[in-house]
Design a protein around this motif. Sequence first.
Motif, PDB file in Angstrom:
ATOM      1  N   ARG A 128     -24.115  92.931  -2.030  1.00  0.00           N
ATOM      2  CA  ARG A 128     -24.371  92.976  -0.594  1.00  0.00           C
ATOM      3  C   ARG A 128     -25.557  93.878  -0.285  1.00  0.00           C
ATOM      4  O   ARG A 128     -26.440  93.539   0.487  1.00  0.00           O
ATOM      5  N   VAL A 129     -25.595  95.041  -0.936  1.00  0.00           N
ATOM      6  CA  VAL A 129     -26.681  95.976  -0.673  1.00  0.00           C
ATOM      7  C   VAL A 129     -28.010  95.421  -1.163  1.00  0.00           C
ATOM      8  O   VAL A 129     -29.020  95.486  -0.479  1.00  0.00           O
ATOM      9  N   LEU A 130     -28.009  94.821  -2.354  1.00  0.00           N
ATOM     10  CA  LEU A 130     -29.258  94.290  -2.876  1.00  0.00           C
ATOM     11  C   LEU A 130     -29.783  93.131  -2.044  1.00  0.00           C
ATOM     12  O   LEU A 130     -30.979  92.939  -1.936  1.00  0.00           O
ATOM     13  N   HIS A 131     -28.902  92.363  -1.448  1.00  0.00           N
ATOM     14  CA  HIS A 131     -29.366  91.202  -0.685  1.00  0.00           C
ATOM     15  C   HIS A 131     -29.974  91.586   0.647  1.00  0.00           C
ATOM     16  O   HIS A 131     -30.864  90.912   1.140  1.00  0.00           O
ATOM     17  N   SER A 132     -29.499  92.636   1.263  1.00  0.00           N
ATOM     18  CA  SER A 132     -29.889  92.949   2.626  1.00  0.00           C
ATOM     19  C   SER A 132     -31.381  93.244   2.726  1.00  0.00           C
ATOM     20  O   SER A 132     -31.903  94.127   2.059  1.00  0.00           O
ATOM     21  N   HIS A 133     -32.082  92.456   3.563  1.00  0.00           N
ATOM     22  CA  HIS A 133     -33.485  92.680   3.892  1.00  0.00           C
ATOM     23  C   HIS A 133     -34.416  92.530   2.691  1.00  0.00           C
ATOM     24  O   HIS A 133     -35.480  93.115   2.659  1.00  0.00           O
ATOM     25  N   ILE A 134     -34.030  91.778   1.686  1.00  0.00           N
ATOM     26  CA  ILE A 134     -34.916  91.495   0.562  1.00  0.00           C
ATOM     27  C   ILE A 134     -35.134  89.993   0.516  1.00  0.00           C
ATOM     28  O   ILE A 134     -34.181  89.227   0.546  1.00  0.00           O
ATOM     29  N   SER A 135     -36.390  89.565   0.429  1.00  0.00           N
ATOM     30  CA  SER A 135     -36.666  88.139   0.461  1.00  0.00           C
ATOM     31  C   SER A 135     -36.208  87.484  -0.832  1.00  0.00           C
ATOM     32  O   SER A 135     -36.118  88.125  -1.884  1.00  0.00           O
ATOM     33  N   PRO A 136     -35.926  86.175  -0.786  1.00  0.00           N
ATOM     34  CA  PRO A 136     -35.553  85.459  -2.014  1.00  0.00           C
ATOM     35  C   PRO A 136     -36.590  85.583  -3.111  1.00  0.00           C
ATOM     36  O   PRO A 136     -36.248  85.686  -4.296  1.00  0.00           O
ATOM     37  N   SER A 137     -37.876  85.587  -2.758  1.00  0.00           N
ATOM     38  CA  SER A 137     -38.915  85.696  -3.781  1.00  0.00           C
ATOM     39  C   SER A 137     -38.860  87.045  -4.494  1.00  0.00           C
ATOM     40  O   SER A 137     -39.179  87.136  -5.682  1.00  0.00           O
ATOM     41  N   ALA A 138     -38.456  88.105  -3.774  1.00  0.00           N
ATOM     42  CA  ALA A 138     -38.350  89.431  -4.405  1.00  0.00           C
ATOM     43  C   ALA A 138     -37.236  89.443  -5.445  1.00  0.00           C
ATOM     44  O   ALA A 138     -37.380  90.040  -6.519  1.00  0.00           O
ATOM     45  N   HIS A 139     -36.107  88.801  -5.143  1.00  0.00           N
ATOM     46  CA  HIS A 139     -35.023  88.703  -6.118  1.00  0.00           C
ATOM     47  C   HIS A 139     -35.485  87.939  -7.360  1.00  0.00           C
ATOM     48  O   HIS A 139     -35.213  88.338  -8.497  1.00  0.00           O
ATOM     49  N   PHE A 140     -36.186  86.824  -7.135  1.00  0.00           N
ATOM     50  CA  PHE A 140     -36.680  85.996  -8.238  1.00  0.00           C
ATOM     51  C   PHE A 140     -37.638  86.795  -9.114  1.00  0.00           C
ATOM     52  O   PHE A 140     -37.528  86.805 -10.345  1.00  0.00           O
ATOM     53  N   THR A 141     -38.596  87.472  -8.475  1.00  0.00           N
ATOM     54  CA  THR A 141     -39.589  88.237  -9.217  1.00  0.00           C
ATOM     55  C   THR A 141     -38.938  89.353 -10.021  1.00  0.00           C
ATOM     56  O   THR A 141     -39.311  89.614 -11.169  1.00  0.00           O
ATOM     57  N   ALA A 142     -37.960  90.025  -9.419  1.00  0.00           N
ATOM     58  CA  ALA A 142     -37.269  91.110 -10.118  1.00  0.00           C
ATOM     59  C   ALA A 142     -36.604  90.600 -11.395  1.00  0.00           C
ATOM     60  O   ALA A 142     -36.593  91.290 -12.426  1.00  0.00           O
ATOM     61  N   TYR A 143     -36.065  89.387 -11.329  1.00  0.00           N
ATOM     62  CA  TYR A 143     -35.424  88.833 -12.520  1.00  0.00           C
ATOM     63  C   TYR A 143     -36.455  88.448 -13.582  1.00  0.00           C
ATOM     64  O   TYR A 143     -36.228  88.639 -14.778  1.00  0.00           O
ATOM     65  N   VAL A 144     -37.612  87.938 -13.148  1.00  0.00           N
ATOM     66  CA  VAL A 144     -38.682  87.610 -14.094  1.00  0.00           C
ATOM     67  C   VAL A 144     -39.120  88.867 -14.838  1.00  0.00           C
ATOM     68  O   VAL A 144     -39.282  88.866 -16.070  1.00  0.00           O
ATOM     69  N   TRP A 145     -39.323  89.955 -14.115  1.00  0.00           N
ATOM     70  CA  TRP A 145     -39.720  91.214 -14.772  1.00  0.00           C
ATOM     71  C   TRP A 145     -38.668  91.650 -15.783  1.00  0.00           C
ATOM     72  O   TRP A 145     -38.998  92.085 -16.885  1.00  0.00           O
ATOM     73  N   PHE A 146     -37.387  91.528 -15.404  1.00  0.00           N
ATOM     74  CA  PHE A 146     -36.312  91.966 -16.293  1.00  0.00           C
ATOM     75  C   PHE A 146     -36.265  91.124 -17.566  1.00  0.00           C
ATOM     76  O   PHE A 146     -36.188  91.660 -18.679  1.00  0.00           O
ATOM     77  N   ARG A 147     -36.324  89.805 -17.403  1.00  0.00           N
ATOM     78  CA  ARG A 147     -36.171  88.949 -18.573  1.00  0.00           C
ATOM     79  C   ARG A 147     -37.371  89.046 -19.520  1.00  0.00           C
ATOM     80  O   ARG A 147     -37.267  88.681 -20.682  1.00  0.00           O
ATOM     81  N   ARG A 148     -38.480  89.577 -19.048  1.00  0.00           N
ATOM     82  CA  ARG A 148     -39.649  89.785 -19.902  1.00  0.00           C
ATOM     83  C   ARG A 148     -39.753  91.236 -20.403  1.00  0.00           C
ATOM     84  O   ARG A 148     -40.783  91.637 -20.924  1.00  0.00           O
ATOM     85  N   GLY A 149     -38.690  92.013 -20.216  1.00  0.00           N
ATOM     86  CA  GLY A 149     -38.643  93.363 -20.768  1.00  0.00           C
ATOM     87  C   GLY A 149     -39.398  94.408 -19.987  1.00  0.00           C
ATOM     88  O   GLY A 149     -39.672  95.503 -20.499  1.00  0.00           O
ATOM     89  N   LEU A 150     -39.724  94.127 -18.710  1.00  0.00           N
ATOM     90  CA  LEU A 150     -40.490  95.068 -17.894  1.00  0.00           C
ATOM     91  C   LEU A 150     -39.626  95.820 -16.889  1.00  0.00           C
ATOM     92  O   LEU A 150     -40.150  96.593 -16.080  1.00  0.00           O
ATOM     93  N   SER A 151     -38.331  95.613 -16.925  1.00  0.00           N
ATOM     94  CA  SER A 151     -37.469  96.208 -15.917  1.00  0.00           C
ATOM     95  C   SER A 151     -36.112  96.521 -16.522  1.00  0.00           C
ATOM     96  O   SER A 151     -35.841  96.224 -17.692  1.00  0.00           O
TER      97      SER A 151
END
Length: 282
Positions: free
Chosen positions: A4-27
């Motif tokens: 709930r906290v992570l979703h509030s006021h964060i755009s869908p693209s920000a969630h997507f990008t955050a996952y891309v960084w994580f899966r590539r070892g940058l997060s």
Amino acid sequence: MSERVLHSHISPSAHFTAYVWFRRGLSDAAFVSPFGRFSHTLLRPVMWASRQFFDLDLESMLLLRHLQIDASLHRAIESAGVRQVVEIACGLSPRGYRFTQRYPQLHYIEADLPAMAGRKGQLLAENHWLSPRHHVVSVDVFAEEGPYSLSSAFAQLNHNEPVFVITEGLVNYFSREQIELFWTRLATQLRPFRAASYVTDLYPELQMHPRYRQIRWGVDLVGRLTRGEYYLHYADADAIEAGFKGCGFAEVEVVDPSLRAADLGLPVSTVPGLVRVVHAHM
């Protein structure tokens, strides 16, 4: 950190990008939400088709800009003695976490709108990543004065030391008139510093690009996903340089990170790059 906290006021693209960084070892996994994983899974067939038929790789574009900005910051710290960094519109970016772990001498300020700043601060605090030298502040880049203004954030820094400012994934959500207003105000804030640099990514209006029709389709898709407009700015590097200089920056370098893909550890594409990284200095 709750969904709930992570979703509030964060755009869908920000969630997507955050996952891309994580899966590539940058997060770190702390920056990933269930929605980020879901959106990546949902878009996987689209990304596959884009790579197969048009040689356009969305993940590589996101990583190119992120790694090019990282390379600029590494160089500024190690060669120019930068110890003050401000990342505006920080969202779920892991850069502050990563760089303060590697360079404990940094004073790293992450800044975003109040709701996002509160949630980013909570995320960092829960993982014990905040410190007197790494903190989050609330900033509205269009506030002329008051506690959320740029001047309030930059007042926390030492004007006798160099400062390095970053925005990533911000510029193209605003019209050219709006973003140039922000750049003009930013240049005003940077002028009193002994040395100051600003690095950002942007997507220009590349009408002669061989994949221009697909680019416009992608722009419309991003607009629908983020419930807003997504603007393309400037026609070429000369126009970008003129735009930044018109806002008060003295020196401007426009980099096509796709030309440095191999150095950044990413595949080299046969299609010209779409994103540019701009290095602007006072």
